[in-house]
Design a protein around this motif. Structure first.
Motif, mmCIF file in Angstrom:
data_model
loop_
_atom_site.group_PDB
_atom_site.id
_atom_site.type_symbol
_atom_site.label_atom_id
_atom_site.label_comp_id
_atom_site.label_asym_id
_atom_site.label_seq_id
_atom_site.Cartn_x
_atom_site.Cartn_y
_atom_site.Cartn_z
ATOM 1 N N LYS A 609 -12.900 -13.837 14.672
ATOM 2 C CA LYS A 609 -13.714 -14.297 15.779
ATOM 3 C C LYS A 609 -13.538 -13.354 16.948
ATOM 4 O O LYS A 609 -14.706 -13.142 17.691
ATOM 5 C CB LYS A 609 -13.048 -15.573 16.174
ATOM 6 C CG LYS A 609 -13.011 -16.694 15.128
ATOM 7 C CD LYS A 609 -12.796 -17.993 15.730
ATOM 8 C CE LYS A 609 -12.906 -19.163 14.771
ATOM 9 N NZ LYS A 609 -12.383 -20.229 15.526
ATOM 10 N N ASN A 611 -13.431 -9.889 16.808
ATOM 11 C CA ASN A 611 -14.485 -8.935 16.407
ATOM 12 C C ASN A 611 -15.772 -9.156 16.575
ATOM 13 O O ASN A 611 -16.814 -8.377 16.962
ATOM 14 C CB ASN A 611 -14.090 -8.565 15.043
ATOM 15 C CG ASN A 611 -12.755 -7.914 15.003
ATOM 16 O OD1 ASN A 611 -12.184 -7.142 15.614
ATOM 17 N ND2 ASN A 611 -12.323 -7.694 13.584
ATOM 18 N N GLU A 612 -16.218 -10.517 16.197
ATOM 19 C CA GLU A 612 -17.639 -11.210 16.399
ATOM 20 C C GLU A 612 -17.862 -11.111 17.698
ATOM 21 O O GLU A 612 -18.993 -10.665 18.237
ATOM 22 C CB GLU A 612 -17.662 -12.333 15.899
ATOM 23 C CG GLU A 612 -17.691 -12.477 14.278
ATOM 24 C CD GLU A 612 -17.563 -13.948 13.768
ATOM 25 O OE1 GLU A 612 -17.627 -14.754 14.575
ATOM 26 O OE2 GLU A 612 -17.836 -13.901 12.317
ATOM 27 N N GLU A 613 -17.071 -11.380 18.696
ATOM 28 C CA GLU A 613 -17.068 -11.510 20.002
ATOM 29 C C GLU A 613 -17.490 -10.192 20.607
ATOM 30 O O GLU A 613 -18.301 -9.837 21.623
ATOM 31 C CB GLU A 613 -16.183 -12.222 20.838
ATOM 32 C CG GLU A 613 -15.897 -13.736 20.441
ATOM 33 C CD GLU A 613 -14.875 -14.201 21.101
ATOM 34 O OE1 GLU A 613 -13.906 -13.532 22.007
ATOM 35 O OE2 GLU A 613 -14.527 -15.619 20.834
ATOM 36 N N GLN A 614 -16.821 -9.342 20.211
ATOM 37 C CA GLN A 614 -16.697 -7.964 20.622
ATOM 38 C C GLN A 614 -17.922 -7.204 20.221
ATOM 39 O O GLN A 614 -18.511 -6.342 21.070
ATOM 40 C CB GLN A 614 -15.476 -6.709 19.984
ATOM 41 C CG GLN A 614 -14.169 -7.258 20.739
ATOM 42 C CD GLN A 614 -13.087 -6.574 20.150
ATOM 43 O OE1 GLN A 614 -13.276 -5.747 19.201
ATOM 44 N NE2 GLN A 614 -11.803 -6.727 20.631
ATOM 45 N N ALA A 615 -18.600 -7.534 19.130
ATOM 46 C CA ALA A 615 -19.804 -7.030 18.312
ATOM 47 C C ALA A 615 -20.982 -7.505 19.303
ATOM 48 O O ALA A 615 -21.736 -6.900 19.468
ATOM 49 C CB ALA A 615 -19.948 -7.504 17.040
ATOM 50 N N ALA A 616 -20.990 -8.841 19.540
ATOM 51 C CA ALA A 616 -22.042 -9.383 20.309
ATOM 52 C C ALA A 616 -22.019 -8.907 21.703
ATOM 53 O O ALA A 616 -23.181 -8.853 22.275
ATOM 54 C CB ALA A 616 -21.676 -10.762 20.558
ATOM 55 N N ASN A 617 -20.766 -8.389 22.271
ATOM 56 C CA ASN A 617 -20.820 -7.902 23.784
ATOM 57 C C ASN A 617 -21.129 -6.476 23.670
ATOM 58 O O ASN A 617 -21.075 -5.697 24.708
ATOM 59 C CB ASN A 617 -19.616 -8.191 24.469
ATOM 60 C CG ASN A 617 -19.223 -9.554 24.394
ATOM 61 O OD1 ASN A 617 -20.340 -10.215 24.727
ATOM 62 N ND2 ASN A 617 -18.079 -9.968 24.629
ATOM 63 N N GLY A 618 -21.300 -5.617 22.436
ATOM 64 C CA GLY A 618 -21.584 -4.318 22.352
ATOM 65 C C GLY A 618 -20.274 -3.369 22.318
ATOM 66 O O GLY A 618 -20.237 -2.264 22.355
#
Length: 644
Positions: A609, A611-618
């Motif tokens: 989760k 990592n998904e948040e970091q990917a969503a924030n770029g």
């Protein structure tokens, strides 16, 4: 009138209007009833003390008459007086430890199931709440102790109440084990479900400060309590040995120690003449005392409602009024009393379930006679101890290595010199043999038999009998089978061995189920604030972990309590099933981790989760720790799990 008639069903059960006035006075008659119930259980308490003595204490503690002095002394003292050593080989404690281990291994958690499937989430919400109360009360330890009391005394009880626990420092729903030595109830019970209990309570010994804290609600009440019990010594620190002497020497009217105060809690199923009313307009019902004022109140309410209906043009056939009939109301009433009959606190049952707050179970109860599991093989334990003591005594008094020497053959040596040379390494004895005499005729050593021929066979017989009577045989204990035993036969023996204890475990499961139902109802009544209960782990969704009292307080008759498995074997099976679904790409990794019981699953899920948040924030992803991935791969491959 509408103030107390237009209530929901649960409030109608607890309607305090019209009850007897609660005035703290004297209750000598009820105190004597409690004392009679206590005295009637004297034989059951004696058997409990004896069973506990043989299970965990001195197995030579039974009193017998000394033939010399005619005084009563223990069997151990009499054996010592006769020059023997009272040996014991405790075979009861391992049996009870085996039963306790099986109970702990198969403990299951309660699951509240909504009968209406549209309310499934509410059932999960109550399951989380009950599991939370189980956790804060360390219910596994309480149940283990309750099982020991059930085995040794045939009775066990727990008390459920809401309040502040001084040991935990907060208010919540608490479960307390009741010592059977302090418990009393009416002894004319024949129903194994305990539906014929009409009186129940316990003896409580607490310091004066605790009495003042619980019942001294006003300065006047505190002074009254001090007049009843005296000032006392609140600073006294008990330093006695932990040998259970207080419970063995209890009396009804006096505390177990001088620095404690005796408080007697008693519940009684009482009755009164009453009107049972049923409001056909909103479906509520309740009781009012059988008095002219109550009848006038009901008739007035009906008259007002009929007048209002007439104004609205409602016919008599469609009129919904308040129906009432004369009846006898049964209700539970509690009293906290001093040994002198002074009432410290009293009132009708404050609980929505309308009952007392005890859960009592007796097993086995056959036609009103209370059994005792341990008592049935005490005689075998006594036979084992007596046989072992007899064998030891015979060994101690028999001749072992007695040396016989011809005194005339050692003319050149004294007796002391012969003894020294005989026991010395490389010793030399100078013997003068007569014509035709051999050395065996001069020096000979004797060893008699150490025990009677059949003693060991008798001991083995008693050891076998105690296992057969208790039901905990070698297969149930996990002992290795004899050489040549087929695997199928041993598996069948293991399966059949569990049948011997099936009745005991099912009876205790019934006790726990009744406890959890009363626990659930207490939670519904006293949990009035929204709270988040994380204790449930991954078994329930986040919505169910938010306890919302407004949703569940009206669900009393839509919920029941069953039991769900929570054992390592079950968790391993569930994890293997999830892993197979994941490999077949039926579920994704997040679904698999959310529902698994791997000890590291939550950490991996949080990393995913994050990592998904970091990917969503770029932002660049940090990745999952390699050691966690390797653990998942290893445990997923071999199917082994850890219990969390």
């Amino acid at each position: 009138m509408n103030k107390f008639l237009n209530k929901n069903v649960k409030a109608a059960h607890c309607d305090k209007s019209g009850t007897l006035p609660v005035e703290k006075g004297s209750a000598i008659d009820f105190l004597n009833e409690c004392a009679a119930c206590w005295n009637a259980l004297d034989e059951a308490r004696r058997k409990l003390r004896r069973s506990l003595m043989y299970s965990y204490g001195d197995q030579w503690g039974d009193y017998v008459r000394d033939p010399d002095t005619q005084n009563y002394i223990t069997e151990g003292e009499l054996i010592k007086k006769n020059g023997k050593v009272p040996l014991k080989n405790n075979m009861i404690a391992p049996i009870l430890s085996n039963i306790d281990g099986q109970l702990r291994q198969n403990l299951m958690r309660p699951v509240c199931v909504a009968r209406d499937r549209t309310h499934a989430t509410l059932g999960e919400m109550m399951s989380v709440a009950v599991e939370y109360v189980h956790d804060i009360n360390e219910i596994e330890e309480l149940d283990s102790d309750s099982m020991r009391m059930l085995l040794n005394g045939g009775m066990t009880a727990q008390r459920i109440e809401y309040g502040k626990n001084p040991g935990k420092g907060k208010s919540d729903v608490w479960v307390y084990n009741v010592n059977p030595s302090r418990l009393f109830f009416n002894t004319n019970l024949e129903d194994v479900r305990m539906w014929d209990v009409t009186c129940i309570g316990e003896l409580i010994d607490i310091p004066l400060d605790d009495v003042l804290a619980h019942f001294g609600t006003t300065p006047e009440e505190k002074e009254r309590i001090k007049d009843i019990y005296g000032e006392g010594d609140g600073n006294h620190l008990y330093s006695g040995a932990m040998q259970g002497d207080e419970c063995d020497n209890l009396a009804f009217y006096s505390a177990s120690r001088n620095d404690l105060c005796r408080v007697i809690l008693g519940w009684k199923l009482e009755s009164r003449d009453a009107y049972c009313w049923n409001d056909t307009l909103n479906g509520t019902w309740g009781y009012l005392p059988y008095t002219p004022e109550s009848k006038f109140l009901l008739d007035t309410a009906n008259g007002q409602r009929r007048a209002a209906a007439t104004e609205r043009g409602i016919s008599d056939d469609d009129f919904l009024g308040i129906e009432y009939d004369y009846t006898t109301e049964r209700y539970w009433y509690y009293r906290y009393m001093s040994p002198y009959g002074d009432v410290l606190k009293e009132g009708r049952s404050p609980y929505w379930h309308g009952e007392h707050n005890y859960v009592l179970h007796l097993y086995p109860l056959v036609q009103g006679k209370l059994g005792n599991y341990v008592e049935q093989f005490i005689d075998q334990q006594r036979a084992i101890n007596r046989t072992a003591t007899l064998i030891d005594f015979i060994r101690g008094t028999s001749s072992k290595g007695v040396l016989v020497v011809d005194d005339d053959a050692f003319e050149s040596m004294s007796r002391d010199e012969v003894i020294d040379e005989y026991v010395r390494y490389n010793g030399v004895l100078f013997v003068k043999l007569k014509p035709g005499q051999s050395i065996d005729g001069v020096v000979r050593q004797y060893n008699s038999g150490a025990a009677v021929a059949g003693d060991f066979e008798l001991l083995n017989l008693q050891l076998r009998l105690i296992n057969e009577i208790s039901g905990v045989n070698s297969a149930m204990q996990g002992q290795a089978p004899k050489a040549g035993t087929p695997a199928s036969l041993y598996a069948q023996q293991v399966q059949h061995s569990s049948l011997n204890m099936r009745g005991l475990f099912d009876a205790f499961r019934t006790f726990r189920r009744r406890r959890d139902i009363k626990l659930m109802k207490t939670i519904q009544q006293y949990y009035n604030d929204n709270r988040y209960l994380e204790i449930a782990g991954n078994d329930y969704n986040d919505e169910a972990k938010w306890y919302t009292p407004q949703k569940v307080q009206n669900m009393e008759f839509d919920l029941t309590v069953t039991e769900g498995y929570n054992t390592p074997a079950y968790q391993m099976l569930a994890n293997d099933f999830l892993m197979e679904l994941f490999r077949a790409q039926v579920v994704d990794v997040k679904t698999m981790l959310e529902n698994s019981s791997y000890p590291f699953a939550k950490r991996i899920l949080e990393a995913i989760k994050r990592n998904e948040e970091q990917a969503a924030n770029g932002a660049p992803m940090s990745g999952i720790p390699p050691e966690l991935l390797s653990q998942l791969a290893n445990q997923g491959g071999n199917g082994h799990t850890e219990n969390v």
